[in-house]
Design a protein around this motif. Structure first.
Motif, PDB file in Angstrom:
ATOM      1  N   ALA A   1       0.900  -1.201  -0.072  1.00 28.72           N
ATOM      2  CA  ALA A   1       0.154  -0.156   0.146  1.00 28.72           C
ATOM      3  C   ALA A   1       0.814   1.382   0.047  1.00 28.72           C
ATOM      4  CB  ALA A   1      -0.917   0.031   1.095  1.00 28.72           C
ATOM      5  N   VAL A   2       1.872   1.446   0.817  1.00 25.48           N
ATOM      6  CA  VAL A   2       2.735   2.233   0.870  1.00 25.48           C
ATOM      7  C   VAL A   2       3.620   2.394  -0.482  1.00 25.48           C
ATOM      8  CG1 VAL A   2       5.008   3.214   1.800  1.00 25.48           C
ATOM      9  CG2 VAL A   2       3.029   2.351   3.253  1.00 25.48           C
ATOM     10  N   MET A   3       3.989   1.468  -1.107  1.00 26.11           N
ATOM     11  CA  MET A   3       4.692   1.693  -2.490  1.00 26.11           C
ATOM     12  C   MET A   3       3.521   2.000  -3.628  1.00 26.11           C
ATOM     13  SD  MET A   3       7.587  -1.436  -2.768  1.00 26.11           S
ATOM     14  CE  MET A   3       6.576  -2.839  -3.047  1.00 26.11           C
ATOM     15  N   ALA A   4       2.282   1.993  -3.376  1.00 29.07           N
ATOM     16  CA  ALA A   4       1.583   2.241  -4.439  1.00 29.07           C
ATOM     17  C   ALA A   4       1.371   3.982  -4.283  1.00 29.07           C
ATOM     18  CB  ALA A   4       0.033   1.795  -4.072  1.00 29.07           C
ATOM     19  N   VAL A   5       1.777   4.660  -3.230  1.00 23.65           N
ATOM     20  CA  VAL A   5       1.621   5.838  -3.367  1.00 23.65           C
ATOM     21  C   VAL A   5       2.814   6.567  -4.174  1.00 23.65           C
ATOM     22  CG1 VAL A   5       2.043   8.066  -1.797  1.00 23.65           C
ATOM     23  CG2 VAL A   5       1.074   6.022  -0.749  1.00 23.65           C
ATOM     24  N   ARG A   6       2.214   7.416  -5.099  1.00 21.18           N
ATOM     25  CA  ARG A   6       3.044   8.089  -6.273  1.00 21.18           C
ATOM     26  C   ARG A   6       2.844   9.650  -6.347  1.00 21.18           C
ATOM     27  NH1 ARG A   6       6.271   3.826  -8.000  1.00 21.18           N
ATOM     28  NH2 ARG A   6       4.777   1.912  -8.462  1.00 21.18           N
ATOM     29  N   VAL A   7       3.760  10.186  -6.648  1.00 25.95           N
ATOM     30  CA  VAL A   7       3.672  11.513  -6.931  1.00 25.95           C
ATOM     31  C   VAL A   7       3.069  11.776  -8.485  1.00 25.95           C
ATOM     32  CG1 VAL A   7       5.606  12.126  -5.564  1.00 25.95           C
ATOM     33  CG2 VAL A   7       6.130  11.500  -7.804  1.00 25.95           C
ATOM     34  N   HIS A   8       2.798  13.121  -8.864  1.00 25.16           N
ATOM     35  CA  HIS A   8       2.373  13.484 -10.201  1.00 25.16           C
ATOM     36  C   HIS A   8       3.463  12.749 -11.135  1.00 25.16           C
ATOM     37  CE1 HIS A   8      -1.216  15.597  -9.292  1.00 25.16           C
ATOM     38  NE2 HIS A   8      -0.465  16.283  -8.265  1.00 25.16           N
ATOM     39  N   PRO A   9       3.131  12.246 -12.531  1.00 28.23           N
ATOM     40  CA  PRO A   9       4.166  12.019 -13.306  1.00 28.23           C
ATOM     41  C   PRO A   9       5.196  12.996 -13.777  1.00 28.23           C
ATOM     42  CG  PRO A   9       2.072  11.105 -13.999  1.00 28.23           C
ATOM     43  CD  PRO A   9       1.769  12.159 -12.888  1.00 28.23           C
ATOM     44  N   GLY A  10       4.674  14.218 -13.726  1.00 27.89           N
ATOM     45  CA  GLY A  10       5.739  15.180 -13.856  1.00 27.89           C
ATOM     46  C   GLY A  10       6.570  15.428 -12.826  1.00 27.89           C
ATOM     47  N   GLN A  11       6.374  15.018 -11.518  1.00 30.95           N
ATOM     48  CA  GLN A  11       7.371  15.286 -10.560  1.00 30.95           C
ATOM     49  C   GLN A  11       8.506  13.982 -10.436  1.00 30.95           C
ATOM     50  OE1 GLN A  11       4.266  15.435  -7.527  1.00 30.95           O
ATOM     51  NE2 GLN A  11       4.458  17.663  -7.481  1.00 30.95           N
ATOM     52  N   GLU A  12       8.218  13.014 -10.995  1.00 31.75           N
ATOM     53  CA  GLU A  12       8.975  11.737 -11.046  1.00 31.75           C
ATOM     54  C   GLU A  12      10.539  12.035 -11.206  1.00 31.75           C
ATOM     55  OE1 GLU A  12       7.015   9.020 -13.546  1.00 31.75           O
ATOM     56  OE2 GLU A  12       5.748   8.519 -11.819  1.00 31.75           O
ATOM     57  N   ARG A  13      10.838  13.067 -12.172  1.00 31.37           N
ATOM     58  CA  ARG A  13      12.371  13.341 -12.153  1.00 31.37           C
ATOM     59  C   ARG A  13      12.913  14.130 -11.065  1.00 31.37           C
ATOM     60  NH1 ARG A  13      14.569  17.942 -14.869  1.00 31.37           N
ATOM     61  NH2 ARG A  13      13.336  19.775 -14.382  1.00 31.37           N
TER      62      ARG A  13
END
Length: 154
Positions: A13-25
């Protein structure tokens, strides 16, 4: 908001937390953070899931009370701070840092160091609003080094 140890029961569940795609860099994923922690035990990684009620909303990882060296900044270094994409702008990032600062003060720490990639969409403005200031250094990847004087935060 509370910081929670990561276990086999909540890891997915924690690994499923993601930032906006544009923030991944700018912000590595939780999964990448776990890998970095495994690969760098000398950095004394300390990490927690961030929960609001029963829902994981973010993740934080620090180097905790390490002896600084040529490739290790510290003793307290904020490696990772992320809030899920749909939950940003609600004060979670500030609340996470408030909790981390309280924990560090209880340990007797006087400063918290972090770094960030410069550019449009960088978390640098957030860190500056919180009270971090650039110390004039950059790391080997070109990230700006910022320092928070823990005596200046209420």
């Amino acid at each position: 908001m509370r910081l929670v140890e990561i276990t086999d029961d909540n890891r997915d569940a924690v690994m499923a937390v993601r930032v906006h795609p544009g923030q991944e860099r700018f912000v590595a994923s939780v999964e990448d953070s776990f890998r970095h922690a495994r690969e760098s035990p000398d950095a004394k990684p300390w990490f927690r899931a961030v929960y609001d009620g029963d829902e994981p909303v973010g993740f934080v990882m620090l180097s905790w009370n390490l002896t600084p060296g040529p490739e290790l900044r510290g003793p307290y270094f904020l490696w990772r701070l992320l809030v899920g994409a749909g939950l940003q702008g609600r004060g979670y990032g500030t609340a996470i840092l408030d909790e981390v600062v309280a924990l560090l003060r209880a340990e007797g720490a006087s400063e918290l160091i972090t770094s960030c990639v410069p550019g449009e969409g960088s978390p640098e403005p957030f860190y500056r609003r919180y009270g971090f200031v650039p110390n004039g250094e950059t790391d080997e990847d070109g990230e700006i080094i910022l320092t928070l004087d823990l005596s200046t935060r209420p």
